[in-house]
Write a protein that holds these residues in place. Structure first.
Motif, mmCIF file in Angstrom:
data_model
loop_
_atom_site.group_PDB
_atom_site.id
_atom_site.type_symbol
_atom_site.label_atom_id
_atom_site.label_comp_id
_atom_site.label_asym_id
_atom_site.label_seq_id
_atom_site.Cartn_x
_atom_site.Cartn_y
_atom_site.Cartn_z
ATOM 1 N N UNK A 78 0.819 -1.214 0.000
ATOM 2 C CA UNK A 78 0.000 0.000 0.000
ATOM 3 C C UNK A 78 0.853 1.265 0.000
ATOM 4 N N UNK A 111 0.233 1.226 5.139
ATOM 5 C CA UNK A 111 -1.022 0.702 5.692
ATOM 6 C C UNK A 111 -0.784 -0.462 6.643
ATOM 7 N N UNK A 112 0.264 -0.344 7.460
ATOM 8 C CA UNK A 112 0.498 -1.392 8.457
ATOM 9 C C UNK A 112 -0.573 -1.267 9.536
ATOM 10 N N UNK A 113 -0.888 -2.407 10.174
ATOM 11 C CA UNK A 113 -1.861 -2.368 11.264
ATOM 12 C C UNK A 113 -1.166 -1.796 12.501
ATOM 13 N N UNK A 114 -1.587 -0.586 12.901
ATOM 14 C CA UNK A 114 -0.944 0.118 14.027
ATOM 15 C C UNK A 114 -0.959 -0.684 15.307
ATOM 16 N N UNK A 128 0.035 -11.679 9.311
ATOM 17 C CA UNK A 128 -1.419 -11.478 9.249
ATOM 18 C C UNK A 128 -2.159 -12.463 8.351
ATOM 19 N N UNK A 139 5.032 -8.127 4.250
ATOM 20 C CA UNK A 139 3.668 -8.589 4.503
ATOM 21 C C UNK A 139 2.991 -9.025 3.203
ATOM 22 N N UNK A 147 -6.059 5.454 6.616
ATOM 23 C CA UNK A 147 -4.686 4.952 6.458
ATOM 24 C C UNK A 147 -4.674 3.640 5.671
ATOM 25 N N UNK A 187 -5.910 0.843 6.252
ATOM 26 C CA UNK A 187 -5.799 -0.440 6.966
ATOM 27 C C UNK A 187 -7.005 -1.337 6.708
#
Ligand code: ADP
Ligand code: MG
Lengths: 296, 256
Positions: free
Chosen positions: A116, A120-123, A133, A181, B117, B119
């Motif tokens: 992305x 767009x990593x999962x915070x 993931x 990822x 963002x 996600x």
């Protein structure tokens, strides 16, 4: 370099596509991996894509150039089925996904790795969990997950960051975690959305090298969205090979070999304004393209 | 777009969201651990503010109504008045409003920033249905926790009332409690627990829908958050009227 080779376990059979001529007659290669047929999409009154058609063959990298807001990310979202076109068809591996439901898209998405735009990593998850993931969603066993995650983080040279959270990483590191990822599960298609935007030149170069290696050594088909001309320069003039000693090296295309597995398309006002090789793009006389390529 | 069309589209969006989340419960994956986490966050996390709200609401009710009732010499019914208003109305509504402010806003902000963002896109791209993983656990947690929080608020309200009656108006605590017990019937308690189930659904679905339909970057997240609280609160109050009417009818409340 040697490190990469043992992490990827590259053997000779594993898709060596530097000898294209023979390969291109193979029906497996002739069938496009991604195909757009006259795709149109508008948000309210704003037309984003206005009859876009193109194909991506197996092992090919298609670079998409275009202004900001020109519909590049939208194109990629269409491939993943995150959006549906107003008309036209989108085929993945010959399968028309245009009318697919969310449920039906899931197996298609498994073939695709997506990098992305901003990572767009999962915070809320650690780097390890981010990379793991997709495997977690598939209920893969923990042991295998750990092995895969480490292999991918080694590939992007970030094994040390495994326990960090995304907030602790620099922009370039986040982007590389995003790549790791995307590559978990060895997808046959990888989509990169401006993977080098905002990065310093050496980091950007590293990311292009990763893409070249995936293209040439893993036979990955990809779409590489960018507006940095030097990225396109790298991708269309260099190739990766494994030497006799088992090292992965990048070489410049020369007289004996001309890269035909990388092409450029340019989006302008929702239409494809140019499609062809990097050389053709640079020698185009169209003032819009000239302006884009040389900034004048 | 004119406001009525817009309203109908929003309603459609919310209904679809709720429908998809609930039908998703009948098949795997269900992300049960996420449910527990949300129940903890929503239920245990909101307990302090809900107890405080309940306590002072009960207290102020006694403070204000005692004098009025005294004017008619029926101050012995203070407990009854406070109990019925708390259990029927104030407990469910105030708890829902507090939870909408605290949890609804947090849900809208969290989901909204996940949207901007990318996600949410990433989740979908990597094989997760956000309805199952994000929306369903939040809805379930709100629907299960809001009635419990409401009961806790009611109890603390009665305690607050009793303390005020005892310390300020010198009314014996036993008298207060007896009057309260006389006043509340089982139907009131049923009604007082059924309402928050619906309020939980309203707060959760509005917040999730607003969050997931965020557009326009970080500014958009702020807008979704405020919208979610305002809209959910208004709907709680409107719904409360119609639910009260429906419950009166169904449970035969108020028939002499
Ligand atoms: N969900 C959406 N709703 C409305 N407009 C959108 C949406 N997504 C993208 N757009 C608009 O579409 C245009 C193309 O966006 P995008 O594909 O992200 O461009 P880029 O080429 O920079 O990646 C932009 O003008 C953007 O504002
Ligand atoms: Mg973009």
């Amino acid at each position: 370099m040697a490190k990469l080779e043992d992490t990827l376990n590259i053997s000779d059979e594993e898709g060596f596509v530097t000898e294209f001529d023979a390969a291109m007659d193979d029906p497996y290669r002739v069938k496009p991996v991604i195909e757009f047929r006259d795709v149109r999409l508008a948000f309210d009154d704003k037309v984003i894509l206005d009859g876009v058609s193109f194909t991506v063959r197996r092992g090919e990298t298609k670079c998409i150039l275009g202004r900001s807001g020109g519909g590049k990310s939208t194109t990629i979202r269409l491939i993943l089925g995150l959006l549906k076109p107003d008309s036209g068809q989108i085929l993945i591996d010959g399968e028309d996904i245009t009318g697919f439901s969310e449920e039906e898209m899931m197996p298609v998405r498994q073939k695709i790795g997506m990098v992305f735009q901003e990572g767009a990593l999962f915070d809320s998850l650690s780097v390890y969990e981010n990379v793991a993931y997709r495997l977690r969603e598939q209920n893969v066993e923990e042991e295998e997950i750990e092995h895969e995650v480490r292999r991918m983080l080694r590939f992007v040279d970030l094994e040390d960051a495994i326990d960090k959270t995304p907030n602790e990483l620099s922009g370039g590191m986040r982007r590389r975690v995003g790549i790791a990822r995307a590559l978990v599960g060895d997808p046959e298609i990888v989509l990169y959305d401006e993977p080098t935007a905002g990065l310093d030149p050496p980091t950007a170069r590293t990311i292009c090298e990763l893409a070249i290696k995936l293209r040439d050594l893993q036979d990955v088909s990809s779409i590489f969205v960018t507006h940095e001309m030097n990225n396109i320069g790298y991708l269309s003039s260099e190739y990766a090979i494994v030497t006799e000693t088992g090292e992965v090296v990048l070489e410049k295309e020369g007289e004996k070999l001309c890269l035909i597995n990388t092409e450029v398309i340019m989006l302008r006002d929702g239409k494809i304004a140019f499609s062809g090789t990097d050389e053709k793009l640079r020698s185009s006389s169209d003032p819009y393209i000239q302006n884009f390529v040389y900034g004048k | 777009m004119n406001p009525i069309t817009k309203f109908i589209f929003e309603l459609q969006g919310i209904s679809l969201l709720v429908w998809r989340s609930f039908t998703g419960l009948f098949s795997r994956p269900r992300y049960a651990s996420e449910w527990i986490r949300q129940m903890d966050l929503i239920g245990v996390g909101s307990l302090p503010i809900v107890l405080l709200t309940g306590f002072f609401t009960g207290a102020v009710l006694v403070l204000q109504t005692y004098l009025t009732l005294q004017a008619y010499s029926i101050q012995s019914s203070t407990g009854q008045l406070v109990a019925t208003s708390l259990v029927r109305e104030l407990g469910p509504v105030l708890t829902a409003l507090m939870v909408s402010g605290r949890i609804g806003s947090a849900i809208a902000a969290e989901l909204g920033s996940m949207v901007v963002s990318q996600q949410i896109d990433a989740m979908r791209a990597f094989g997760t249905d956000p309805n199952r993983k994000l929306v369903a656990p939040r809805l379930i947690a709100l629907i299960l926790m809001l009635p419990l929080l409401t009961v806790a608020a009611d109890i603390f309200g009665l305690i607050g009332g009793a303390i005020v009656a005892d310390t300020i108006y010198n009314q014996d605590v036993n008298a207060f409690v007896n009057s309260a017990r006389e006043g509340i019937q089982v139907k009131d308690i049923i009604g007082g627990v059924v309402k928050p189930v619906f309020f939980g659904l309203v707060v959760g679905s509005v917040a999730c829908h607003k969050g997931l339909s965020t557009t326009g970057g970080t500014v958009g997240v702020g807008k979704s958050t405020t919208d979610s609280v305002v809209i959910a609160s208004i709907w709680v109050i409107i719904f409360d009227f119609f639910l009260s009417k429906a419950l009166q009818y169904l449970l035969d409340i108020g028939k002499m």
